[in-house]
Design an enzyme around this catalytic site. Structure first.
Site, PDB file in Angstrom:
ATOM      1  N   LYS A 132       0.829  -1.236   0.109  1.00 36.63           N
ATOM      2  CA  LYS A 132       0.038   0.016   0.165  1.00 36.63           C
ATOM      3  C   LYS A 132       0.855   1.211   0.002  1.00 36.63           C
ATOM      4  CE  LYS A 132      -3.457  -1.913   3.088  1.00 36.63           C
ATOM      5  NZ  LYS A 132      -4.017  -1.890   4.528  1.00 36.63           N
ATOM      6  N   LYS A 181      16.918   3.689   2.591  1.00 32.35           N
ATOM      7  CA  LYS A 181      17.703   3.595   4.106  1.00 32.35           C
ATOM      8  C   LYS A 181      19.050   3.534   3.689  1.00 32.35           C
ATOM      9  CE  LYS A 181      13.871   2.332   7.103  1.00 32.35           C
ATOM     10  NZ  LYS A 181      13.464   1.189   7.945  1.00 32.35           N
ATOM     11  N   GLU A 237       8.368   2.626  -5.763  1.00 29.72           N
ATOM     12  CA  GLU A 237       8.188   2.069  -4.526  1.00 29.72           C
ATOM     13  C   GLU A 237       8.219   2.955  -3.328  1.00 29.72           C
ATOM     14  OE1 GLU A 237       7.889  -0.403  -2.230  1.00 29.72           O
ATOM     15  OE2 GLU A 237       9.301  -1.934  -2.529  1.00 29.72           O
ATOM     16  N   ILE A 294       9.458   2.682  -0.150  1.00 27.66           N
ATOM     17  CA  ILE A 294      10.998   2.786   0.376  1.00 27.66           C
ATOM     18  C   ILE A 294      11.933   1.518  -0.012  1.00 27.66           C
ATOM     19  CG2 ILE A 294       9.886   1.579   2.682  1.00 27.66           C
ATOM     20  CD1 ILE A 294      11.590   3.396   4.194  1.00 27.66           C
ATOM     21  N   VAL A 295      13.197   1.709   0.126  1.00 30.67           N
ATOM     22  CA  VAL A 295      14.134   0.496  -0.143  1.00 30.67           C
ATOM     23  C   VAL A 295      14.714   0.563   1.145  1.00 30.67           C
ATOM     24  CG1 VAL A 295      16.057  -0.229  -1.279  1.00 30.67           C
ATOM     25  CG2 VAL A 295      13.998   1.202  -2.612  1.00 30.67           C
ATOM     26  N   ASP A 296      14.679  -0.609   1.914  1.00 33.92           N
ATOM     27  CA  ASP A 296      15.162  -0.873   2.919  1.00 33.92           C
ATOM     28  C   ASP A 296      16.252  -2.029   2.942  1.00 33.92           C
ATOM     29  OD1 ASP A 296      15.914  -1.458   5.564  1.00 33.92           O
ATOM     30  OD2 ASP A 296      14.310  -2.315   6.393  1.00 33.92           O
ATOM     31  N   ASP A 318       3.528   3.213   6.938  1.00 33.50           N
ATOM     32  CA  ASP A 318       2.512   3.117   7.860  1.00 33.50           C
ATOM     33  C   ASP A 318       3.399   2.514   9.029  1.00 33.50           C
ATOM     34  OD1 ASP A 318       2.865   0.523   6.650  1.00 33.50           O
ATOM     35  OD2 ASP A 318       1.355  -0.163   8.164  1.00 33.50           O
ATOM     36  N   THR A 326      12.714  -6.378  -1.542  1.00 29.36           N
ATOM     37  CA  THR A 326      11.630  -6.487  -2.242  1.00 29.36           C
ATOM     38  C   THR A 326      11.893  -5.931  -3.582  1.00 29.36           C
ATOM     39  OG1 THR A 326      10.523  -6.057  -0.056  1.00 29.36           O
ATOM     40  CG2 THR A 326       9.335  -5.364  -2.263  1.00 29.36           C
TER      41      THR A 326
HETATM   42  P1  5GP Z   1      13.034  -4.110   1.976  1.00 31.59           P
HETATM   43  O1  5GP Z   1      12.720  -5.392   0.983  1.00 31.59           O
HETATM   44  O2  5GP Z   1      13.745  -3.320   0.982  1.00 31.59           O
HETATM   45  O3  5GP Z   1      13.867  -4.706   2.918  1.00 31.59           O
HETATM   46  O4  5GP Z   1      11.802  -3.653   2.269  1.00 31.59           O
HETATM   47  C1  5GP Z   1      10.857  -2.935   1.789  1.00 31.59           C
HETATM   48  C2  5GP Z   1       9.521  -2.748   2.434  1.00 31.59           C
HETATM   49  O5  5GP Z   1       9.720  -2.940   3.920  1.00 31.59           O
HETATM   50  C3  5GP Z   1       8.962  -1.549   2.218  1.00 31.59           C
HETATM   51  O6  5GP Z   1       8.031  -1.647   0.778  1.00 31.59           O
HETATM   52  C4  5GP Z   1       8.004  -1.548   3.172  1.00 31.59           C
HETATM   53  O7  5GP Z   1       6.845  -1.952   3.237  1.00 31.59           O
HETATM   54  C5  5GP Z   1       8.906  -2.031   4.418  1.00 31.59           C
HETATM   55  N1  5GP Z   1       9.387  -1.180   5.302  1.00 31.59           N
HETATM   56  C6  5GP Z   1      11.123  -1.112   5.418  1.00 31.59           C
HETATM   57  N2  5GP Z   1      11.344  -0.242   6.128  1.00 31.59           N
HETATM   58  C7  5GP Z   1      10.236   0.600   6.425  1.00 31.59           C
HETATM   59  C8  5GP Z   1      10.222   1.597   7.193  1.00 31.59           C
HETATM   60  O8  5GP Z   1      10.940   2.486   7.841  1.00 31.59           O
HETATM   61  N3  5GP Z   1       9.017   2.194   7.477  1.00 31.59           N
HETATM   62  C9  5GP Z   1       7.766   1.559   6.633  1.00 31.59           C
HETATM   63  N4  5GP Z   1       6.309   2.007   7.076  1.00 31.59           N
HETATM   64  N5  5GP Z   1       8.010   0.454   5.898  1.00 31.59           N
HETATM   65  C10 5GP Z   1       9.146   0.044   5.922  1.00 31.59           C
END
Ligand code: 5GP
Length: 179
Positions: A46, A133, A101, A103-105, A160, A109
């Site tokens: 979302k 991040k 997207e 956010i990229v953590d 969220d 994903t």
């Molecule tokens: P990744 O696969 O890059 O580790 O994570 C991506 C997904 O994790 C994002 O699409 C989001 O849904 C969630 N996510 C990661 N960090 C955060 C954050 O700081 N805040 C929120 N709300 N979602 C996050």
């Protein structure tokens, strides 16, 4: 407006910074894709819904919007397993595709999405994210990036915590004791 929600630590990216950057990104995307018939824009639900709405309304090129919803099995899974909850409406073969997207953590994903969508033979595949991040574990390039932010939990502008804070106009750090 000096008062922010007491559950929040601080504002990381202000409303003004976001709207300025959204215009810059939209201008860049419009320029880069000015010669394609239409850009197929894929928003990831979302979290990307607000960014997607603002970004697409600033584009000056023909485009269509579509959405995917994914569920992540969480950071702890080594494989970074991700599952498609809702898929695209159309085949993307020979389409110029842009993933949007929130956010990229870790980058898992985006890496997964890239792999899945590349397998559908698009004409091109690019990525856009509002925030990234620092210190990702997966080295996945983001073609159009809003902002680099510290490695903290952020909410607002679509993001969220337990489905709260999504409609804040800025991106803010959530206080640790609010988890
Ligand atoms: P990744 O696969 O890059 O580790 O994570 C991506 C997904 O994790 C994002 O699409 C989001 O849904 C969630 N996510 C990661 N960090 C955060 C954050 O700081 N805040 C929120 N709300 N979602 C996050």
């Amino acid at each position: 407006m000096n008062q922010i929600n007491p559950a929040l630590e601080r504002i990381l990216v202000s409303e003004e910074e976001i709207s300025q950057r959204v215009i810059e990104l939209a201008d860049q995307i419009s320029e880069d894709f000015k010669d394609v018939k239409r850009l197929y824009i894929v928003g990831i639900l979302k979290g990307a819904f607000i960014f997607m709405a603002d970004l697409t309304r600033k584009l000056s090129i023909p485009h269509v919007v579509d959405f995917m919803a994914l569920s992540s099995y969480g950071k702890s899974t080594e494989s970074g397993a991700v599952r498609i909850l809702m898929d695209l409406r159309e085949p993307i073969e020979n389409q110029h595709v842009l993933i949007v997207e929130d956010i990229v953590d870790t980058g898992q994903t985006l890496q997964y999405l890239n792999r899945i969508l590349m397998g559908r033979n698009p004409a091109s595949l690019h990525t856009c994210a509002l925030v990234r991040k620092v210190g990702q574990s997966v080295n996945i390039p983001v073609d159009y990036l809003g902002f680099d932010i510290p490695d903290v939990w952020v909410v607002g502008y679509g993001l969220d915590y337990a489905d709260k804070f999504r409609t804040l106009p800025y991106v803010a750090e959530l206080k640790r004791d609010s988890f």
